[in-house]
Write a protein that holds these residues in place. Sequence first.
Motif, PDB file in Angstrom:
ATOM      1  N   ARG A  13       0.771  -0.917   0.140  1.00 12.60           N
ATOM      2  CA  ARG A  13       0.456  -0.036  -0.363  1.00 12.60           C
ATOM      3  C   ARG A  13       1.266   1.189  -0.374  1.00 12.60           C
ATOM      4  O   ARG A  13       0.407   2.267  -0.362  1.00 12.60           O
ATOM      5  N   ALA A  16       1.663   1.666  -3.776  1.00  9.96           N
ATOM      6  CA  ALA A  16       0.703   2.309  -4.551  1.00  9.96           C
ATOM      7  C   ALA A  16       0.806   4.350  -3.879  1.00  9.96           C
ATOM      8  O   ALA A  16       0.591   4.605  -5.156  1.00  9.96           O
ATOM      9  N   LEU A  17       0.759   4.356  -3.198  1.00 10.06           N
ATOM     10  CA  LEU A  17       0.926   6.163  -2.535  1.00 10.06           C
ATOM     11  C   LEU A  17       2.225   5.990  -3.604  1.00 10.06           C
ATOM     12  O   LEU A  17       2.084   7.430  -3.899  1.00 10.06           O
ATOM     13  N   ASN A  19       3.799   5.823  -5.854  1.00  9.42           N
ATOM     14  CA  ASN A  19       3.446   5.201  -6.990  1.00  9.42           C
ATOM     15  C   ASN A  19       3.023   6.895  -7.496  1.00  9.42           C
ATOM     16  O   ASN A  19       2.533   7.300  -8.592  1.00  9.42           O
ATOM     17  N   ALA A  20       1.596   7.015  -6.855  1.00  6.12           N
ATOM     18  CA  ALA A  20       1.022   8.271  -7.010  1.00  6.12           C
ATOM     19  C   ALA A  20       1.769   8.983  -6.745  1.00  6.12           C
ATOM     20  O   ALA A  20       1.588   9.903  -8.063  1.00  6.12           O
ATOM     21  N   LEU A  47      -0.204  14.249   0.457  1.00  4.49           N
ATOM     22  CA  LEU A  47       0.161  12.736   0.493  1.00  4.49           C
ATOM     23  C   LEU A  47       1.226  12.714   1.436  1.00  4.49           C
ATOM     24  O   LEU A  47       1.434  10.998   1.412  1.00  4.49           O
ATOM     25  N   LEU A  50       0.578  11.506   4.602  1.00  2.76           N
ATOM     26  CA  LEU A  50      -0.668  10.484   4.599  1.00  2.76           C
ATOM     27  C   LEU A  50       0.562   8.815   4.451  1.00  2.76           C
ATOM     28  O   LEU A  50       0.660   7.842   5.393  1.00  2.76           O
ATOM     29  N   MET A  54       1.514   5.961   6.990  1.00  2.30           N
ATOM     30  CA  MET A  54       1.326   4.481   6.620  1.00  2.30           C
ATOM     31  C   MET A  54       2.897   3.959   6.768  1.00  2.30           C
ATOM     32  O   MET A  54       3.374   2.758   7.225  1.00  2.30           O
ATOM     33  N   ASP A 240       6.018   2.578 -11.270  1.00  5.32           N
ATOM     34  CA  ASP A 240       6.545   0.702 -11.196  1.00  5.32           C
ATOM     35  C   ASP A 240       5.778   1.047 -12.920  1.00  5.32           C
ATOM     36  O   ASP A 240       4.357   0.760 -12.547  1.00  5.32           O
TER      37      ASP A 240
ATOM     38  N   LEU B  24      -4.630  11.767 -11.678  1.00  2.00           N
ATOM     39  CA  LEU B  24      -4.296  10.368 -12.269  1.00  2.00           C
ATOM     40  C   LEU B  24      -5.112  10.137 -12.891  1.00  2.00           C
ATOM     41  O   LEU B  24      -4.736   9.217 -13.765  1.00  2.00           O
ATOM     42  N   THR B  39      -0.059  -1.288 -11.973  1.00  2.00           N
ATOM     43  CA  THR B  39       0.316  -0.367 -10.762  1.00  2.00           C
ATOM     44  C   THR B  39      -0.725   1.285 -11.079  1.00  2.00           C
ATOM     45  O   THR B  39      -1.308   1.024  -9.521  1.00  2.00           O
ATOM     46  N   GLU B  42      -4.135  -0.108  -8.754  1.00  2.00           N
ATOM     47  CA  GLU B  42      -3.592  -0.070  -7.085  1.00  2.00           C
ATOM     48  C   GLU B  42      -3.519   1.109  -6.252  1.00  2.00           C
ATOM     49  O   GLU B  42      -3.838   1.581  -5.789  1.00  2.00           O
ATOM     50  N   SER B  43      -2.726   2.553  -7.099  1.00  2.65           N
ATOM     51  CA  SER B  43      -2.975   3.166  -6.483  1.00  2.65           C
ATOM     52  C   SER B  43      -4.095   4.136  -6.563  1.00  2.65           C
ATOM     53  O   SER B  43      -4.163   4.772  -5.433  1.00  2.65           O
ATOM     54  N   LEU B  46      -6.240   2.620  -4.040  1.00  2.00           N
ATOM     55  CA  LEU B  46      -5.937   2.959  -3.032  1.00  2.00           C
ATOM     56  C   LEU B  46      -6.251   4.528  -2.071  1.00  2.00           C
ATOM     57  O   LEU B  46      -6.846   4.494  -0.973  1.00  2.00           O
ATOM     58  N   LEU B  47      -5.875   4.992  -3.158  1.00  2.00           N
ATOM     59  CA  LEU B  47      -6.647   6.867  -2.719  1.00  2.00           C
ATOM     60  C   LEU B  47      -8.086   6.697  -2.247  1.00  2.00           C
ATOM     61  O   LEU B  47      -8.594   7.148  -1.506  1.00  2.00           O
ATOM     62  N   LEU B  50      -8.514   6.275   1.198  1.00  2.00           N
ATOM     63  CA  LEU B  50      -7.573   6.206   2.035  1.00  2.00           C
ATOM     64  C   LEU B  50      -9.368   8.446   2.609  1.00  2.00           C
ATOM     65  O   LEU B  50      -8.982   8.582   2.992  1.00  2.00           O
TER      66      LEU B  50
END
Lengths: 497, 497
Positions: A13, A16-17, A19-20, A47, A50, A54, A240, B24, B39, B42-43, B46-47, B50
């Motif tokens: 997770r 994933a954050l 990557n954002a 972000l 956050l 984590m 990624d 995004l 990928t 997944e981001s 997750l967002l 959140l």
Amino acid sequence: MTAYSDLAAHFGRISALSNAVGILQWDSDVMMPKGAAETRAESMALLQVLRHGMVTDARIGDWLAKAESDGSLGAWEKANLREIRRVWTVDTALPADLVEASSKAVSACEMRWRQARAESDFAGLLPYLAEVLNLQRQIGRAKGEKLGLSPYDALLNDYEPGGSSAKIDALFDDLADFLPGFTQEVVAVQARRPAQEPLAGPFATETQRALGLRLMAALGYDFERGRLDISTHPFCGGADNDVRITTRYDEADFTKALMGVLHETGHALYEQGRPQGYLNQPVGAARSMSIHESQSLLMEMQACRSRQFLAFATPLMRESFGGAGPAWESEAMWRRYTRVEPGFIRVDADEVTYPAHIILRYRLEKALIADAMPLAELPAAWNDGMKSLLGVTVPDDRRGCLQDIHWPSGGWGYFPTYSLGAMTAAQIFDAATRAEPGILPGIGKGDFSPLVGWLRANIHGKGSLLPTDALLTEATGRPLDAAVFKAHLRRRYVEEV
Amino acid sequence: MTAYSDLAAHFGRISALSNAVGILQWDSDVMMPKGAAETRAESMALLQVLRHGMVTDARIGDWLAKAESDGSLGAWEKANLREIRRVWTVDTALPADLVEASSKAVSACEMRWRQARAESDFAGLLPYLAEVLNLQRQIGRAKGEKLGLSPYDALLNDYEPGGSSAKIDALFDDLADFLPGFTQEVVAVQARRPAQEPLAGPFATETQRALGLRLMAALGYDFERGRLDISTHPFCGGADNDVRITTRYDEADFTKALMGVLHETGHALYEQGRPQGYLNQPVGAARSMSIHESQSLLMEMQACRSRQFLAFATPLMRESFGGAGPAWESEAMWRRYTRVEPGFIRVDADEVTYPAHIILRYRLEKALIADAMPLAELPAAWNDGMKSLLGVTVPDDRRGCLQDIHWPSGGWGYFPTYSLGAMTAAQIFDAATRAEPGILPGIGKGDFSPLVGWLRANIHGKGSLLPTDALLTEATGRPLDAAVFKAHLRRRYVEEV
């Protein structure tokens, strides 16, 4: 769920954050309209908050303790735990108020630096930079206590896990002894070269881009998992399986952007080659900044400024731009791409003089973090160092100690990784070409698959499975030293092989 | 800190997260390489998790109760509390397992739909769509209980706060009585027009883009806070002060992309004109989907398909593409841009026949959510409706009930907002041109500032300060009815004014 799988899910997770954040950072540099800066800054700050929540999650310590006593884990899982513990130790080392104070000091200092550089006004920057330095010392002390390292080594370890100033001192002292005399020797050799004829432009951006894309493909860049775009400061970023590089075109001179694209492609090949099964785990991350820079410099300096590559690429340049005449011969292109000239500006430096810029910065930042030199003396110390290492007289601080954003932006401990990367590149390329005789002939035909295949197996695909020294020892037979790099410089610039 | 300022800070953070998601999402549609899809998913997931955690934060209820009894708040703050309570009520109405089940069903159904549409295979989609419908009914019931609404109205309220099927029934029944006969009348009128001469291409993408940018600037789009790019499905998205639109170019026909750009510019002007002081608060959000669509259709249908605008824009088209001859006269361009022809496909429909597509979908989805019609009967009911509303015989489900992604993707209750938007656009444009006599002459000179100035003051700058009915009543003197829209259609398509 085992403690290990809980940890892996949690760090998945976090990935994933991250990557954002990576894509948003890319967008900020490449796409974002000016008026969105404030909105974007708020999103990025949120972000980061956050993410901090984590990585400092209270459950991580327990999970780690349990997972570390789990006897059923394989080598990758164990290495993942080692990396998770390392990252977690660093991320939980700092009190929140220190992080916030540093972030504010950096913002103020970066802004002041843009003006100070433009006006060559070190005195104006001094109080801001002193504050950043003061906080970096505190950060170094706080992390150093947790890691059992000196403050400087603790800062260095953020970029170069396992790195130490003792090892860097030895490597850089060796280079510093070698470089000034060697540079004079090279300059003398090159003084006997025929005068460099100009490449007559203009060179249309679209043509430059098309040639860059063609050469990226030759190097093995996967366009299904990345892009090439334009930004003021070229970089490799993204996420990624979404590894994006940028460049900056000059229609009067295509050579810099082209080599810049090949440099960033080296970074991107590393990112695209990380282990797919662990992409979102700490053990799947790039090993260190020196290894990262080694991959860009291996492509740029070792492979693409070679006679072999330029014999392949120069005809493509001629075709692309309709070039003709002596300046467009591959030998002339090789001379252009191996030109050595001591100068003031790091980012314009050639392969031979670049390490001198780095050694100077490394020695200065180490002294400053250790409080062994007053910050007010930085300009004088800088100019002395430039004189002794490069033989040049710095005309003003704009072209001296104000040129780089690293210190104002809190990037202390980063500089040495550039030249560690250059040395590492030489050592890896040497080992690769010995192990795989098809590499150099391949490069001469624009076929990088033997080289990239070797790098995938020995560097890229290993992620952070091994510590840097072990990775390099497995790949090249020994830990890093300066010998191969010096031999490479001598062969290319004095023997002109 | 007061409870109100706590709430505002919290919703400011939610906005910062939503802005990140917006960029995004834009990137996914415009920039992302294919291989990054997993990928990115997944981001995004997750967002969303959140964001869900933040909008259902346990402190919100208390803050709201306290802030609502705070006598010191002004009109905007009070309206903000009203919107926060509304959003929070909806966001906390659903149990987590229902959200997850719906998300999974939608993913599966969307994927199956792509294949089913290609193969015109409704039977293959049926079980997937039945599952989505079943979950939409549950969602509608759960939200409806909280809001005191029927399940369909609860779904509708996600897009159209304050909307009700009772009001829509009245408006759409009115239109449904009017349209079939009127369409025949228009087709007869247009049958007497001279044959439409072709615009001979090709029309280079770069030229189309340059003309689009020029017209966006004329409309008042702020390029410091947005961009124009390319995507498969044109949209307006991004973030606060970063309002990005896209289009899709066809080198054989520039007219669609150009009008598409003007449509999206209408959306973007609304987003760029929202109240700066409340951009990151619920009260600063766009009022509803019908108001949003009214702003795009006001620009596209009311302003830019007018004779006034085409008299200004056609010479620019001629210049851009080197057009000459009768097809490039502004009267011919007006005829081209007001051509009416009943067809099967909603997104290709003209201004006159579009509402029939919407009325059909609205009636069907309302019946399906109420369980008043078996889903298996959808194709037959669709085809009957197309026959009676548009007089066309649907040849297959690909060009029938499988054409839109809305239902497979869980967008039930969205369709009516398109035609509410068309009617609203007519009513607003009529009021604006009456209030501000400079608007139409301005459009004829490519000066949209009188129009946009009026919209800023009466629509854009109001954000969600007022409920939709009140907003429209303040701006136009009365709530929405179909009269102005019908009068507009008659004037343009029968009287040909």
